[in-house]
Design a protein around this motif. Structure first.
Motif, mmCIF file in Angstrom:
data_model
loop_
_atom_site.group_PDB
_atom_site.id
_atom_site.type_symbol
_atom_site.label_atom_id
_atom_site.label_comp_id
_atom_site.label_asym_id
_atom_site.label_seq_id
_atom_site.Cartn_x
_atom_site.Cartn_y
_atom_site.Cartn_z
ATOM 1 N N UNK A 36 0.757 -1.241 0.089
ATOM 2 C CA UNK A 36 -0.058 0.073 0.008
ATOM 3 C C UNK A 36 0.901 1.375 -0.117
ATOM 4 N N UNK A 37 0.861 2.035 -1.035
ATOM 5 C CA UNK A 37 1.662 3.288 -1.028
ATOM 6 C C UNK A 37 1.400 4.283 -0.269
ATOM 7 N N UNK A 38 0.212 4.170 0.257
ATOM 8 C CA UNK A 38 -0.019 5.230 1.498
ATOM 9 C C UNK A 38 0.671 5.177 2.797
ATOM 10 N N UNK A 39 1.467 3.904 2.818
ATOM 11 C CA UNK A 39 2.388 3.677 4.205
ATOM 12 C C UNK A 39 3.816 3.953 3.812
ATOM 13 N N UNK A 40 3.982 4.614 2.716
ATOM 14 C CA UNK A 40 5.275 5.019 2.357
ATOM 15 C C UNK A 40 5.976 5.768 3.435
ATOM 16 N N UNK A 41 7.045 5.616 4.091
ATOM 17 C CA UNK A 41 7.544 6.673 5.289
ATOM 18 C C UNK A 41 6.901 6.287 6.404
ATOM 19 N N UNK A 42 5.947 5.412 6.498
ATOM 20 C CA UNK A 42 4.912 5.193 7.852
ATOM 21 C C UNK A 42 5.920 5.231 9.007
ATOM 22 N N UNK A 43 6.836 4.570 9.144
ATOM 23 C CA UNK A 43 7.811 4.193 10.265
ATOM 24 C C UNK A 43 9.274 5.210 10.028
ATOM 25 N N UNK A 138 -2.669 8.948 2.600
ATOM 26 C CA UNK A 138 -3.177 8.606 0.935
ATOM 27 C C UNK A 138 -1.897 8.565 0.302
ATOM 28 N N UNK A 139 -1.735 7.444 -0.773
ATOM 29 C CA UNK A 139 -0.692 7.449 -1.458
ATOM 30 C C UNK A 139 -0.942 6.736 -2.862
ATOM 31 N N UNK A 140 0.046 6.987 -3.878
ATOM 32 C CA UNK A 140 -0.033 6.352 -5.059
ATOM 33 C C UNK A 140 1.378 5.828 -5.529
ATOM 34 N N UNK A 141 1.334 5.043 -6.411
ATOM 35 C CA UNK A 141 2.593 4.260 -6.901
ATOM 36 C C UNK A 141 2.601 4.116 -8.315
ATOM 37 N N UNK A 179 -0.776 1.221 -12.038
ATOM 38 C CA UNK A 179 -0.733 2.111 -11.082
ATOM 39 C C UNK A 179 -1.280 1.644 -9.716
ATOM 40 N N UNK A 180 -0.732 1.682 -8.591
ATOM 41 C CA UNK A 180 -1.318 1.353 -7.285
ATOM 42 C C UNK A 180 -1.842 2.674 -6.374
ATOM 43 N N UNK A 181 -2.870 2.343 -5.621
ATOM 44 C CA UNK A 181 -3.421 3.610 -4.893
ATOM 45 C C UNK A 181 -4.002 2.870 -3.450
ATOM 46 N N UNK A 182 -3.828 3.761 -2.665
ATOM 47 C CA UNK A 182 -4.198 3.298 -1.277
ATOM 48 C C UNK A 182 -4.550 4.308 -0.329
ATOM 49 N N UNK A 183 -5.427 3.916 0.676
ATOM 50 C CA UNK A 183 -5.706 4.713 1.690
ATOM 51 C C UNK A 183 -5.549 4.089 3.149
ATOM 52 N N UNK A 184 -5.057 4.531 4.172
ATOM 53 C CA UNK A 184 -5.007 4.147 5.438
ATOM 54 C C UNK A 184 -5.283 4.932 6.700
ATOM 55 N N UNK A 185 -5.939 4.215 7.449
ATOM 56 C CA UNK A 185 -6.365 5.130 8.779
ATOM 57 C C UNK A 185 -5.496 4.631 9.843
ATOM 58 N N UNK A 213 -4.195 -10.650 -20.781
ATOM 59 C CA UNK A 213 -5.344 -10.970 -19.968
ATOM 60 C C UNK A 213 -4.945 -11.449 -18.577
ATOM 61 N N UNK A 214 -3.411 -11.235 -18.202
ATOM 62 C CA UNK A 214 -3.011 -11.915 -17.051
ATOM 63 C C UNK A 214 -2.879 -10.949 -15.881
ATOM 64 N N UNK A 215 -3.693 -9.491 -16.045
ATOM 65 C CA UNK A 215 -2.992 -8.859 -14.944
ATOM 66 C C UNK A 215 -4.489 -8.159 -14.363
ATOM 67 N N UNK A 216 -4.942 -9.009 -13.477
ATOM 68 C CA UNK A 216 -6.200 -8.470 -13.005
ATOM 69 C C UNK A 216 -6.088 -7.417 -11.776
ATOM 70 N N UNK A 217 -7.225 -6.418 -11.628
ATOM 71 C CA UNK A 217 -7.044 -5.578 -10.541
ATOM 72 C C UNK A 217 -7.136 -6.333 -9.064
ATOM 73 N N UNK A 218 -6.115 -6.010 -8.308
ATOM 74 C CA UNK A 218 -5.651 -6.437 -7.099
ATOM 75 C C UNK A 218 -6.485 -5.879 -5.958
ATOM 76 N N UNK A 219 -6.995 -6.246 -4.897
ATOM 77 C CA UNK A 219 -7.552 -5.623 -3.629
ATOM 78 C C UNK A 219 -6.442 -6.284 -2.548
ATOM 79 N N UNK A 220 -6.205 -5.124 -1.542
ATOM 80 C CA UNK A 220 -5.405 -5.533 -0.549
ATOM 81 C C UNK A 220 -5.840 -4.648 0.902
#
Length: 330
Positions: A36-43, A138-141, A179-185, A213-220
Motif C-alpha cells: 500500500x503506497x499510502x504507508x510510504x514513510x510510515x515508520x 493517502x498514497x499512489x505508486x 498504477x497502485x493507490x491506497x488509503x490508511x487510517x 489478460x493476466x493482470x487483474x485488478x488486485x485488492x489488498x
C-alpha cells in the motif's frame, strides 16, 4: 540439470497457466509500503531489504530479492530544526503528527523456474490529521514490471500446451506500466488500510502476448495493532488479505512479542500455505530479522522449508525507549 516438472505444473494449475504469481513475504508487516503506497514513510526514513529463498533445496524454486528506500520530509525538517529524532527515553518525536509527505523507491527481483520478474515502484504518501489521535494517509505508486520466460527451461506438463507452444526453445518478454493507490487510517497503536494494485489491468504493456489478460485488478487490506503488556514487553498483531479474480484470496496473520523495543519473537500463518516462526533484533538504527516457514495444506506436498532474511536501516538516528508503555515497531 533436472527438468522442473513440478514448477510447470504449479504455473499451469495454481497460477492459471499465465506466469502471474503472488509475491509472498513472511515479514509483510515490515514492508507495508510494497502493498500500500499510502504507508510510504510510515515508520520513517529507511532503507529496507529482504531475501526470500522459498522451498529450499528444490531446483529452480522461487527466490526473491527486495530493496527499497523511503524518505519522510518531516524527518528532515525535525532533524534540521532541533534534533528531535535523536530523542531521550521519553521518545518525544511524534511520527503520527509529523509524517506529511514521503517518497519511496522499491525494486523487486523474483525468479521461479523459467520465469524472471523485475518490479520497480515509485511511490508517494501523505497524510491528513483527522483528530488528536487519528490520521488518514493517502498514497499512489507508479509501477513498472518486466517479466521474462526462458523457454529453454520449460518442460511441458502437457505436450502441445498451446499456452507455451509458441515459445518452445525460445524466450518471451513482457513489460508493463501500471498504477497502485491506497488509503490508511492510522493512530499511535493501530493502522487499517485498503489498496488497489494493477489498476490499469495490464492495458499498458509491450512485448510478447503470452501474458495477455493476466493482470487483474488486485485488492489488498492490511491491519495492525500493538500494545504494551508491561514496561518491558509488548504485543504486536498484523494481518494481510489479498484478492484478485485469477488467484482469488490469500489471508495471513502474525503475532509478535517485543522485549524492550529491541528483541522480537513471533509466529505466523498463511491460510492453506504455510506456518512461520520469526525473530529479530534492533541495534540502534539497524534491524535484523529471520523467518523460517514450513508449508502446509495445499503446499504440503512440496515438503521444503522457506528461509527469509531481512535488514532495515534508519537513515536518521532515533533513540527508541526501552521502558515505558509504548511499542515502537510493527
Amino acid at each position: 540439470m533436472k527438468k522442473i516438472y513440478l514448477t510447470i505444473a504449479l504455473v499451469a494449475s495454481v497460477l492459471g497457466a499465465s506466469a502471474q504469481n503472488r509475491k509472498h513475504v513472511a515479514n509483510f508487516s515490515l514492508f507495508q509500503h510494497y502493498f500500500n503506497p499510502a504507508l510510504t514513510g510510515y515508520e520513517g526514513s529507511m532503507l529496507k531489504t529482504y531475501y526470500r529463498n522459498q522451498w529450499t533445496g528444490f531446483e529452480d524454486a522461487p527466490k526473491t530479492i527486495f530493496a527499497s528506500a523511503e524518505l519522510d520530509l518531516a524527518d528532515l525538517a525535525s532533524w534540521k530544526k532541533d534534533g528531535l529524532l535523536q530523542t531521550s527515553e521519553t521518545d518525544t518525536y511524534n511520527r503520527q503528527l509529523g509524517a506529511r509527505h514521503a517518497f519511496g523507491l522499491a525494486v523487486l527481483n523474483d525468479r521461479f523456474g523459467p520465469f524472471t520478474e523485475t518490479q520497480l515502484h515509485l511511490s508517494y504518501g501523505t497524510r491528513v490529521r483527522l483528530s488528536e489521535k487519528l490520521s488518514l494517509r493517502w498514497g499512489a505508486a507508479a509501477t513498472y514490471s518486466s517479466q521474462q520466460l526462458d523457454a529453454s527451461k520449460l518442460t511441458m506438463d502437457q505436450e502441445g500446451d498451446p499456452e507455451f507452444e509458441g515459445f518452445k526453445g525460445e524466450s518471451g518478454k513482457v513489460g508493463k506500466l501500471d498504477l497502485n493507490m491506497g488509503l490508511v487510517l492510522t493512530a499511535e497503536n493501530f493502522y487499517l488500510g485498503y489498496a488497489m494494485q494493477d489498476i490499469l489491468k495490464g492495458k499498458m504493456t509491450t512485448g510478447d502476448d503470452y501474458l495477455a489478460n493476466s493482470f487483474p485488478w488486485q485488492h489488498v487490506v492490511q491491519a495492525g495493532y500493538r500494545a504494551a503488556l508491561s514496561e518491558q514487553v509488548g504485543l504486536v498483531v498484523n494481518g494481510l488479505y489479498r484478492y484478485d479474480a485469477k488467484l482469488e484470496e490469500t489471508m495471513e496473520g502474525q503475532v509478535k512479542a517485543v522485549y524492550q523495543n529491541m528483541l522480537w519473537l513471533g509466529a505466523g500463518y498463511r491460510r492453506d500455505l504455510a506456518y512461520s516462526l520469526q525473530g529479530g533484533v534492533r541495534l540502534k538504527q539497524l534491524r535484523l530479522g529471520y523467518v523460517y516457514e514450513v508449508p502446509t495444506a495445499d503446499a504440503r506436498y512440496l515438503d521444503k522449508a522457506t528461509n527469509e532474511l531481512m535488514l532495515i536501516y534508519n537513515l536518521l538516528a532515533v533513540k527508541y525507549p526501552k521502558y515505558g508503555k509504548k511499542v515502537t515497531m510493527w
